[in-house]
Design a protein around this motif. Structure first.
Motif, PDB file in Angstrom:
ATOM      1  N   GLY A  20       0.836  -1.190   0.000  1.00 40.65           N
ATOM      2  CA  GLY A  20       0.000   0.000   0.000  1.00 40.65           C
ATOM      3  C   GLY A  20       0.870   1.238   0.000  1.00 40.65           C
ATOM      4  O   GLY A  20       1.798   1.364  -0.805  1.00 40.65           O
ATOM      5  N   ASP A  21       0.619   2.146   0.923  1.00 39.40           N
ATOM      6  CA  ASP A  21       1.442   3.343   1.060  1.00 39.40           C
ATOM      7  C   ASP A  21       2.669   3.100   1.927  1.00 39.40           C
ATOM      8  O   ASP A  21       3.490   4.001   2.097  1.00 39.40           O
ATOM      9  CB  ASP A  21       0.617   4.484   1.663  1.00 39.40           C
ATOM     10  CG  ASP A  21      -0.468   4.970   0.711  1.00 39.40           C
ATOM     11  OD1 ASP A  21      -0.277   4.834  -0.514  1.00 39.40           O
ATOM     12  OD2 ASP A  21      -1.496   5.470   1.208  1.00 39.40           O
ATOM     13  N   GLY A  22       2.766   1.905   2.499  1.00 39.26           N
ATOM     14  CA  GLY A  22       3.884   1.573   3.364  1.00 39.26           C
ATOM     15  C   GLY A  22       4.794   0.534   2.738  1.00 39.26           C
ATOM     16  O   GLY A  22       4.814   0.336   1.518  1.00 39.26           O
ATOM     17  N   VAL A  23       5.568  -0.147   3.592  1.00 39.00           N
ATOM     18  CA  VAL A  23       6.550  -1.124   3.137  1.00 39.00           C
ATOM     19  C   VAL A  23       6.522  -2.319   4.084  1.00 39.00           C
ATOM     20  O   VAL A  23       6.460  -2.142   5.311  1.00 39.00           O
ATOM     21  CB  VAL A  23       7.982  -0.529   3.123  1.00 39.00           C
ATOM     22  CG1 VAL A  23       8.959  -1.497   2.452  1.00 39.00           C
ATOM     23  CG2 VAL A  23       8.006   0.824   2.429  1.00 39.00           C
ATOM     24  N   ALA A  24       6.599  -3.520   3.513  1.00 42.73           N
ATOM     25  CA  ALA A  24       6.774  -4.733   4.295  1.00 42.73           C
ATOM     26  C   ALA A  24       8.252  -5.115   4.257  1.00 42.73           C
ATOM     27  O   ALA A  24       8.858  -5.177   3.176  1.00 42.73           O
ATOM     28  CB  ALA A  24       5.923  -5.864   3.734  1.00 42.73           C
ATOM     29  N   VAL A  25       8.830  -5.360   5.421  1.00 42.65           N
ATOM     30  CA  VAL A  25      10.237  -5.722   5.550  1.00 42.65           C
ATOM     31  C   VAL A  25      10.291  -7.141   6.103  1.00 42.65           C
ATOM     32  O   VAL A  25       9.844  -7.387   7.235  1.00 42.65           O
ATOM     33  CB  VAL A  25      10.978  -4.741   6.484  1.00 42.65           C
ATOM     34  CG1 VAL A  25      12.437  -5.166   6.648  1.00 42.65           C
ATOM     35  CG2 VAL A  25      10.884  -3.317   5.945  1.00 42.65           C
ATOM     36  N   VAL A  26      10.826  -8.060   5.311  1.00 42.34           N
ATOM     37  CA  VAL A  26      10.794  -9.478   5.652  1.00 42.34           C
ATOM     38  C   VAL A  26      12.155  -9.898   6.216  1.00 42.34           C
ATOM     39  O   VAL A  26      13.188  -9.754   5.550  1.00 42.34           O
ATOM     40  CB  VAL A  26      10.449 -10.334   4.425  1.00 42.34           C
ATOM     41  CG1 VAL A  26      10.404 -11.819   4.798  1.00 42.34           C
ATOM     42  CG2 VAL A  26       9.115  -9.891   3.820  1.00 42.34           C
ATOM     43  N   THR A  27      12.156 -10.431   7.437  1.00 47.33           N
ATOM     44  CA  THR A  27      13.348 -11.010   8.043  1.00 47.33           C
ATOM     45  C   THR A  27      13.085 -12.498   8.272  1.00 47.33           C
ATOM     46  O   THR A  27      12.010 -13.015   7.972  1.00 47.33           O
ATOM     47  CB  THR A  27      13.690 -10.325   9.374  1.00 47.33           C
ATOM     48  OG1 THR A  27      12.727 -10.715  10.365  1.00 47.33           O
ATOM     49  CG2 THR A  27      13.689  -8.805   9.230  1.00 47.33           C
ATOM     50  N   ASP A  28      14.062 -13.195   8.828  1.00 43.05           N
ATOM     51  CA  ASP A  28      13.876 -14.624   9.099  1.00 43.05           C
ATOM     52  C   ASP A  28      12.824 -14.865  10.168  1.00 43.05           C
ATOM     53  O   ASP A  28      12.204 -15.934  10.197  1.00 43.05           O
ATOM     54  CB  ASP A  28      15.199 -15.247   9.546  1.00 43.05           C
ATOM     55  CG  ASP A  28      16.223 -15.297   8.417  1.00 43.05           C
ATOM     56  OD1 ASP A  28      15.801 -15.293   7.240  1.00 43.05           O
ATOM     57  OD2 ASP A  28      17.434 -15.333   8.700  1.00 43.05           O
ATOM     58  N   ASP A  29      12.625 -13.901  11.043  1.00 43.95           N
ATOM     59  CA  ASP A  29      11.750 -14.102  12.189  1.00 43.95           C
ATOM     60  C   ASP A  29      10.381 -13.454  12.056  1.00 43.95           C
ATOM     61  O   ASP A  29       9.441 -13.838  12.750  1.00 43.95           O
ATOM     62  CB  ASP A  29      12.418 -13.558  13.463  1.00 43.95           C
ATOM     63  CG  ASP A  29      13.728 -14.254  13.779  1.00 43.95           C
ATOM     64  OD1 ASP A  29      13.809 -15.465  13.528  1.00 43.95           O
ATOM     65  OD2 ASP A  29      14.666 -13.575  14.234  1.00 43.95           O
ATOM     66  N   ALA A  30      10.275 -12.458  11.193  1.00 42.69           N
ATOM     67  CA  ALA A  30       9.017 -11.709  11.171  1.00 42.69           C
ATOM     68  C   ALA A  30       8.922 -10.891   9.897  1.00 42.69           C
ATOM     69  O   ALA A  30       9.912 -10.656   9.197  1.00 42.69           O
ATOM     70  CB  ALA A  30       8.938 -10.782  12.387  1.00 42.69           C
ATOM     71  N   THR A  31       7.705 -10.452   9.609  1.00 37.77           N
ATOM     72  CA  THR A  31       7.473  -9.422   8.600  1.00 37.77           C
ATOM     73  C   THR A  31       7.064  -8.153   9.332  1.00 37.77           C
ATOM     74  O   THR A  31       6.094  -8.149  10.089  1.00 37.77           O
ATOM     75  CB  THR A  31       6.374  -9.834   7.608  1.00 37.77           C
ATOM     76  OG1 THR A  31       6.803 -10.996   6.891  1.00 37.77           O
ATOM     77  CG2 THR A  31       6.096  -8.709   6.619  1.00 37.77           C
ATOM     78  N   LEU A  32       7.858  -7.112   9.126  1.00 37.25           N
ATOM     79  CA  LEU A  32       7.639  -5.834   9.796  1.00 37.25           C
ATOM     80  C   LEU A  32       7.021  -4.861   8.808  1.00 37.25           C
ATOM     81  O   LEU A  32       7.318  -4.894   7.608  1.00 37.25           O
ATOM     82  CB  LEU A  32       8.964  -5.278  10.311  1.00 37.25           C
ATOM     83  CG  LEU A  32       9.860  -6.251  11.086  1.00 37.25           C
ATOM     84  CD1 LEU A  32      11.206  -5.619  11.383  1.00 37.25           C
ATOM     85  CD2 LEU A  32       9.188  -6.707  12.358  1.00 37.25           C
ATOM     86  N   LEU A  33       6.180  -3.991   9.285  1.00 35.91           N
ATOM     87  CA  LEU A  33       5.566  -2.962   8.453  1.00 35.91           C
ATOM     88  C   LEU A  33       6.105  -1.598   8.844  1.00 35.91           C
ATOM     89  O   LEU A  33       6.327  -1.333  10.036  1.00 35.91           O
ATOM     90  CB  LEU A  33       4.048  -2.992   8.602  1.00 35.91           C
ATOM     91  CG  LEU A  33       3.344  -4.282   8.177  1.00 35.91           C
ATOM     92  CD1 LEU A  33       1.832  -4.155   8.379  1.00 35.91           C
ATOM     93  CD2 LEU A  33       3.657  -4.623   6.721  1.00 35.91           C
ATOM     94  N   ALA A  34       6.307  -0.761   7.857  1.00 37.17           N
ATOM     95  CA  ALA A  34       6.813   0.586   8.110  1.00 37.17           C
ATOM     96  C   ALA A  34       6.155   1.568   7.165  1.00 37.17           C
ATOM     97  O   ALA A  34       5.794   1.221   6.035  1.00 37.17           O
ATOM     98  CB  ALA A  34       8.328   0.631   7.941  1.00 37.17           C
TER      99      ALA A  34
END
Length: 394
Positions: free
Chosen positions: A187-201
């Protein structure tokens, strides 16, 4: 899912500075992610010293030089830590060795033109005047030197640590040993994918240098970046007083090869490197073994031109340069996705890092940056035209 106002991927020189400026502006809700430990030796921002200078031969860098000093002074004032040591600085050009070389504006006249344009004082010295001031040098007689008193050393490892500490003081969180596997517009943000989680910013700054294309893969962007393995050597000179920061300037020597050097700082040793020319590699395929050809080249240069600078080799260490075809920075947002900011320092950005941190915060916030960044656009021909040839200044 955890949600953040801003995430910075990569906490080297540019990333740690961006984390500081974003946390200063946004407070809690800012996250810095580093795939290794803080201060690691796998990238471009380790070690004690980088040259900081007003001497620039291209207008888009000369315009940033004085503001960079101001930005470092602001960080020093906030932290109470000294990061910049003024030693004075020399650009020494061997006119005979450089004859016929395609240097563009990267010669004495190129530097003085920018000094004159921006009203910065300097001195021009011939070979005899150079040795009268600094008898440590042994020129051959065909050299001309340019001296500028504000040049000096910015402590790279200390500056990174200070930026991270200040960011934490403003509420930023830091995750180390956390590789980012992908970032994707959401959307207007970003999904950041790591080994442990998906973070939203809300916004993300990618400052992952040699790993930039891996991190950006989920955005559909791939940049034409060359990764080079470079190296420096520290020498345990017995002549410490002669090469103390108060008696010996940082220098760049433009001849058959382009060297740069520091007096005794960080280690009880002098330091010499060669600008560019290292072999091509990748972020994960590089070695940590110094090149013996370069080691011998350094020794020959010192024996001829700076004999008391050398001494027993304390150690040689390698680092990575990540360089676009035109050797200019990338400081811009991803086309079509202004919530994703990209920063690539092209192997020569550390002197500007404190300033660039603020420019990246401007881009992340959707503001017009405080200084023009057209030369560092992600859509410039050097990055979008596959026929654009590499034009590295070596």
């Amino acid at each position: 899912m955890s949600t953040y106002r801003a995430i910075v991927v990569g906490l080297g020189g540019l990333g740690s500075a961006a984390l500081h400026r974003l946390s200063l502006e946004l407070g809690p809700g800012v996250l810095g992610i580093e795939q290794f430990e803080l201060g690691h030796h796998r990238g471009a921002s380790q070690d004690h010293s980088r040259i900081i200078r007003l001497a620039q031969h291209q207008e888009h860098y000369a315009a940033l030089a004085s503001p960079a000093y101001k930005a470092w002074a602001e960080v020093e004032a906030e932290s109470g830590q000294q990061l910049v040591t003024r030693t004075g600085g020399l650009v020494i050009e061997d006119r005979v060795a450089r004859a016929g070389a395609a240097t563009g504006t990267r010669n004495i006249e190129g530097y003085t033109a920018m000094f004159d344009r921006f009203g910065i004082g300097y001195e021009l010295l011939d070979a005899d005047e150079l040795t009268a001031r600094w008898p440590q040098f042994r020129p051959s007689g065909s050299e001309q030197a340019l001296y500028q008193s504000e040049s000096g050393i910015v402590d790279a490892a200390r500056a990174n640590a200070v930026h991270v500490a200040l960011a934490r003081a403003h509420g930023a969180a830091v995750r180390t040993h956390t590789p980012v596997r992908a970032i994707r517009p959401d959307g207007d943000g970003v999904a950041v994918v790591t080994d442990d989680a998906t973070l939203l910013a809300d916004r993300v700054v990618v400052a992952s240098d040699a790993w930039t294309n891996e991190v950006l893969a989920g955005t559909g962007v791939r940049l034409p970046l060359t990764v080079l393995q470079e190296q420096v050597t520290y020498y345990a000179t017995p002549h410490l007083a002669e090469f103390s920061p108060s008696r010996f300037p940082v220098f760049m020597w433009h001849g058959e090869h382009n060297f740069y050097g520091f007096g005794v700082y960080g280690e009880v040793a002098t330091k010499l490197g060669q600008h560019m020319g290292g072999h091509e590699t990748t972020a994960d395929g590089r070695t940590f073994e110094p090149d013996p050809v370069r080691r011998d080249r350094y020794t020959r240069f010192l024996d001829r031109h700076l004999p008391r600078f050398g001494g027993p080799e304390l150690y040689s260490k390698t680092c990575l340069y990540t360089v676009p075809p035109d050797q200019n920075f990338i400081l811009d947002t991803v086309p079509g996705h202004p919530q994703i900011v990209v920063a690539v320092g092209a192997g020569h950005a550390f002197k500007f890092a404190a300033l660039i941190g603020g420019l990246l915060a401007d881009l992340a916030a959707g503001r017009t940056p405080a200084h023009p960044l057209d030369a560092f656009s992600i859509t410039r021909p050097a990055l979008t035209d596959p026929t654009f040839g590499r034009s590295f200044h070596i």
